[in-house]
Write a protein that holds these residues in place. Sequence first.
Motif, PDB file in Angstrom:
ATOM      1  N   ASP A  81       0.831  -1.206   0.000  1.00 43.67           N
ATOM      2  CA  ASP A  81       0.000   0.000   0.000  1.00 43.67           C
ATOM      3  C   ASP A  81       0.871   1.265   0.000  1.00 43.67           C
ATOM      4  OD1 ASP A  81      -2.539  -1.132  -0.086  1.00 43.67           O
ATOM      5  OD2 ASP A  81      -2.659  -1.353   2.087  1.00 43.67           O
ATOM      6  N   LYS A  82       1.937   1.246   0.784  1.00 40.77           N
ATOM      7  CA  LYS A  82       2.843   2.391   0.844  1.00 40.77           C
ATOM      8  C   LYS A  82       3.503   2.623  -0.505  1.00 40.77           C
ATOM      9  CE  LYS A  82       7.042   4.043   3.178  1.00 40.77           C
ATOM     10  NZ  LYS A  82       8.092   3.714   4.180  1.00 40.77           N
ATOM     11  N   MET A  83       3.936   1.561  -1.145  1.00 36.86           N
ATOM     12  CA  MET A  83       4.562   1.652  -2.462  1.00 36.86           C
ATOM     13  C   MET A  83       3.599   2.263  -3.466  1.00 36.86           C
ATOM     14  SD  MET A  83       6.224  -1.461  -4.682  1.00 36.86           S
ATOM     15  CE  MET A  83       7.496  -1.743  -3.449  1.00 36.86           C
ATOM     16  N   ASN A  84       2.353   1.794  -3.432  1.00 32.48           N
ATOM     17  CA  ASN A  84       1.347   2.303  -4.360  1.00 32.48           C
ATOM     18  C   ASN A  84       1.049   3.778  -4.105  1.00 32.48           C
ATOM     19  OD1 ASN A  84      -0.737   1.869  -6.444  1.00 32.48           O
ATOM     20  ND2 ASN A  84      -2.175   2.218  -4.761  1.00 32.48           N
ATOM     21  N   ASN A 116       2.047   7.877  -6.353  1.00 34.14           N
ATOM     22  CA  ASN A 116       1.236   9.086  -6.533  1.00 34.14           C
ATOM     23  C   ASN A 116       0.485   9.095  -7.861  1.00 34.14           C
ATOM     24  OD1 ASN A 116       0.255  11.550  -5.550  1.00 34.14           O
ATOM     25  ND2 ASN A 116       1.881  12.740  -6.557  1.00 34.14           N
ATOM     26  N   LYS A 117       0.022   7.908  -8.269  1.00 35.24           N
ATOM     27  CA  LYS A 117      -0.769   7.748  -9.495  1.00 35.24           C
ATOM     28  C   LYS A 117      -0.016   8.131 -10.768  1.00 35.24           C
ATOM     29  CE  LYS A 117      -5.243   8.293  -7.170  1.00 35.24           C
ATOM     30  NZ  LYS A 117      -5.496   6.845  -7.171  1.00 35.24           N
ATOM     31  N   LYS A 118       1.274   8.376 -10.658  1.00 36.07           N
ATOM     32  CA  LYS A 118       2.065   8.672 -11.849  1.00 36.07           C
ATOM     33  C   LYS A 118       2.463   7.388 -12.580  1.00 36.07           C
ATOM     34  CE  LYS A 118       3.907  13.001 -10.010  1.00 36.07           C
ATOM     35  NZ  LYS A 118       5.122  13.769  -9.607  1.00 36.07           N
ATOM     36  N   SER A 119       2.410   6.291 -11.864  1.00 35.87           N
ATOM     37  CA  SER A 119       2.657   4.972 -12.444  1.00 35.87           C
ATOM     38  C   SER A 119       1.615   4.008 -11.887  1.00 35.87           C
ATOM     39  CB  SER A 119       4.063   4.472 -12.093  1.00 35.87           C
ATOM     40  OG  SER A 119       5.052   5.346 -12.584  1.00 35.87           O
ATOM     41  N   LYS A 120       1.280   3.001 -12.674  1.00 34.60           N
ATOM     42  CA  LYS A 120       0.294   2.021 -12.248  1.00 34.60           C
ATOM     43  C   LYS A 120       1.000   0.833 -11.616  1.00 34.60           C
ATOM     44  CE  LYS A 120      -3.695  -0.590 -13.976  1.00 34.60           C
ATOM     45  NZ  LYS A 120      -4.654   0.059 -13.065  1.00 34.60           N
ATOM     46  N   ILE A 160      -4.108 -11.953   2.385  1.00 37.81           N
ATOM     47  CA  ILE A 160      -3.184 -10.846   2.136  1.00 37.81           C
ATOM     48  C   ILE A 160      -3.836  -9.789   1.261  1.00 37.81           C
ATOM     49  CG2 ILE A 160      -0.979 -10.189   1.079  1.00 37.81           C
ATOM     50  CD1 ILE A 160       0.057 -12.996   1.860  1.00 37.81           C
ATOM     51  N   VAL A 161      -4.470 -10.221   0.176  1.00 38.04           N
ATOM     52  CA  VAL A 161      -5.101  -9.283  -0.758  1.00 38.04           C
ATOM     53  C   VAL A 161      -6.199  -8.478  -0.063  1.00 38.04           C
ATOM     54  CG1 VAL A 161      -6.518  -9.121  -2.842  1.00 38.04           C
ATOM     55  CG2 VAL A 161      -4.513 -10.626  -2.810  1.00 38.04           C
ATOM     56  N   LYS A 162      -6.935  -9.113   0.850  1.00 37.18           N
ATOM     57  CA  LYS A 162      -7.994  -8.406   1.567  1.00 37.18           C
ATOM     58  C   LYS A 162      -7.444  -7.307   2.471  1.00 37.18           C
ATOM     59  CE  LYS A 162     -11.543 -12.027   1.624  1.00 37.18           C
ATOM     60  NZ  LYS A 162     -12.340 -12.961   2.473  1.00 37.18           N
ATOM     61  N   LYS A 163      -6.178  -7.401   2.809  1.00 34.63           N
ATOM     62  CA  LYS A 163      -5.553  -6.392   3.665  1.00 34.63           C
ATOM     63  C   LYS A 163      -5.156  -5.139   2.886  1.00 34.63           C
ATOM     64  CE  LYS A 163      -3.564  -9.940   6.718  1.00 34.63           C
ATOM     65  NZ  LYS A 163      -4.558  -9.801   7.806  1.00 34.63           N
ATOM     66  N   TYR A 164      -5.091  -5.236   1.561  1.00 29.13           N
ATOM     67  CA  TYR A 164      -4.744  -4.066   0.752  1.00 29.13           C
ATOM     68  C   TYR A 164      -5.801  -2.978   0.910  1.00 29.13           C
ATOM     69  CZ  TYR A 164      -1.380  -7.008  -1.831  1.00 29.13           C
ATOM     70  OH  TYR A 164      -0.342  -7.824  -2.196  1.00 29.13           O
ATOM     71  N   LYS A 165      -5.354  -1.751   1.036  1.00 28.94           N
ATOM     72  CA  LYS A 165      -6.265  -0.614   1.131  1.00 28.94           C
ATOM     73  C   LYS A 165      -6.169   0.298  -0.095  1.00 28.94           C
ATOM     74  CE  LYS A 165      -6.051  -0.603   6.195  1.00 28.94           C
ATOM     75  NZ  LYS A 165      -5.694   0.177   7.420  1.00 28.94           N
ATOM     76  N   GLY A 166      -5.138   0.087  -0.919  1.00 33.58           N
ATOM     77  CA  GLY A 166      -4.932   0.923  -2.088  1.00 33.58           C
ATOM     78  C   GLY A 166      -5.680   0.418  -3.310  1.00 33.58           C
ATOM     79  N   ASP A 167      -5.455   1.100  -4.447  1.00 32.37           N
ATOM     80  CA  ASP A 167      -6.158   0.756  -5.692  1.00 32.37           C
ATOM     81  C   ASP A 167      -5.237   0.028  -6.672  1.00 32.37           C
ATOM     82  OD1 ASP A 167      -4.462   2.827  -6.289  1.00 32.37           O
ATOM     83  OD2 ASP A 167      -5.959   4.049  -7.336  1.00 32.37           O
ATOM     84  N   GLN A 168      -4.182  -0.602  -6.158  1.00 32.21           N
ATOM     85  CA  GLN A 168      -3.299  -1.350  -7.028  1.00 32.21           C
ATOM     86  C   GLN A 168      -4.044  -2.498  -7.721  1.00 32.21           C
ATOM     87  OE1 GLN A 168      -2.735  -0.749  -3.782  1.00 32.21           O
ATOM     88  NE2 GLN A 168      -2.204  -2.598  -2.658  1.00 32.21           N
ATOM     89  N   THR A 169      -3.585  -2.835  -8.904  1.00 37.17           N
ATOM     90  CA  THR A 169      -4.199  -3.931  -9.652  1.00 37.17           C
ATOM     91  C   THR A 169      -3.599  -5.251  -9.198  1.00 37.17           C
ATOM     92  OG1 THR A 169      -4.593  -2.540 -11.602  1.00 37.17           O
ATOM     93  CG2 THR A 169      -4.553  -4.929 -11.940  1.00 37.17           C
TER      94      THR A 169
END
Length: 405
Positions: A141-144, A148-152, A186-195
């Motif tokens: 999540d921190k990495m995503n 800053n939405k400049k990269s996916k 693990i995936v359920k713990k993600y809070k960001g919008d990463q694919t």
Amino acid sequence: MKKKTIYLILGVMAVAIVIGSRIYASNRMSSTGTLGDEIISVGNVSEKKEDKKESTKSGQHNKKSSVQKAEAKEPQKTETAVTSSGTPKEKTQEQTDTYPKLHSNKKVHLYASGTARIGDTAYEQYSYVESIAKTYASVVDKMNKNLNKKSKLYSCIVPTSAGITVPDNKKTKIKSGDQQKAIQKIVKKYKGDQTVISLYDTFMKHRDEYIYFRTDHHWTPLGAFYAYIEFCNAKGIRANNILQYKKKTFKGFKGTFYRDTNNNKTLRADNIQTFYPLSGKKISMYYKTVQGQKIHAPLIDNVSRYGESLKYCAFISGDNPLTVIKNKAIKDGSSCVVVKESFGNVFVPYLADHYQNVYVIDYRYWSGKLSSFVQKKKVQDVILLNNISMTRNSYLVSKLGGIAG
């Protein structure tokens, strides 16, 4: 600048390139070298004595049972598993209802290294660790967020063979956790919008194919190819057809499991079938060592003379802090960064046909901040690829967190 000075500089550069190439070749042909090891001991389990009456019969595949095909089915026999577009064939409703069944008459042998052996194939025992999994998810999540939405960001957790190709009648005996449930947690713990690129279902559909090595904890090039298809689907691009690739097979690979089972002779050496990018000679690659040395090398190397434990170095020359791959056939400025441990090595070559620049960062050895690197190189896509065993390794999760800024 005088001509003599220019010639002297050019001469020194030429000598440096030659020396670097010779060091590269010498290291790869020796019996020692650097290949990342994500295996974690899960306890002191004593090896069981060999059973002299262990069955050696190879049962025939039928509707009720099958011998573990991952032991015998080589990559060239799996080409019919894909369509002309490079994607897996559509299966009938009856086929999709259940995954291929695997059965073995061999005994399970457990080792103190956290390895289980069934006949000529070994597996790494896996156990889910909630606290480390939680930290891993927060790092992703921190990495995503810092991109800053400049990269996916594409996030992929690769299941290991213990979660996919273990014979159905031996699953409880190898003492390994449920990887499907672990990945879901693990995936359920993600809070960001990463694919999120999910591989479990895909791999289970191909579990009777040669998608993992027998003597090593890594996946095979065929396994990585199926992951590449899933990435292309997520990105919305057309994957290459597996039939288009030029192929070469290297025999006699004995990986980490061979060592961890005390060089057990029952394990059958692996074959590494490489798939060369369609762009061919248009692709160039160099990597930087931990010492900062820049070395040019092939994207996929001829490892026929390498030590038997180093043949996985066929892909991007093994593990290095930073690897740069350029495709002169592409002029659109496209670029991606693959953030990986050693599982990523065999996956990277498939990307070379789709990007002008492919940067590979091994977070175990690279020092820097990913967000700064991405901004400087104007990278569009960041692909985070880890095998599931890494997500329970506090040291590796910490190293990944160190570059997440």
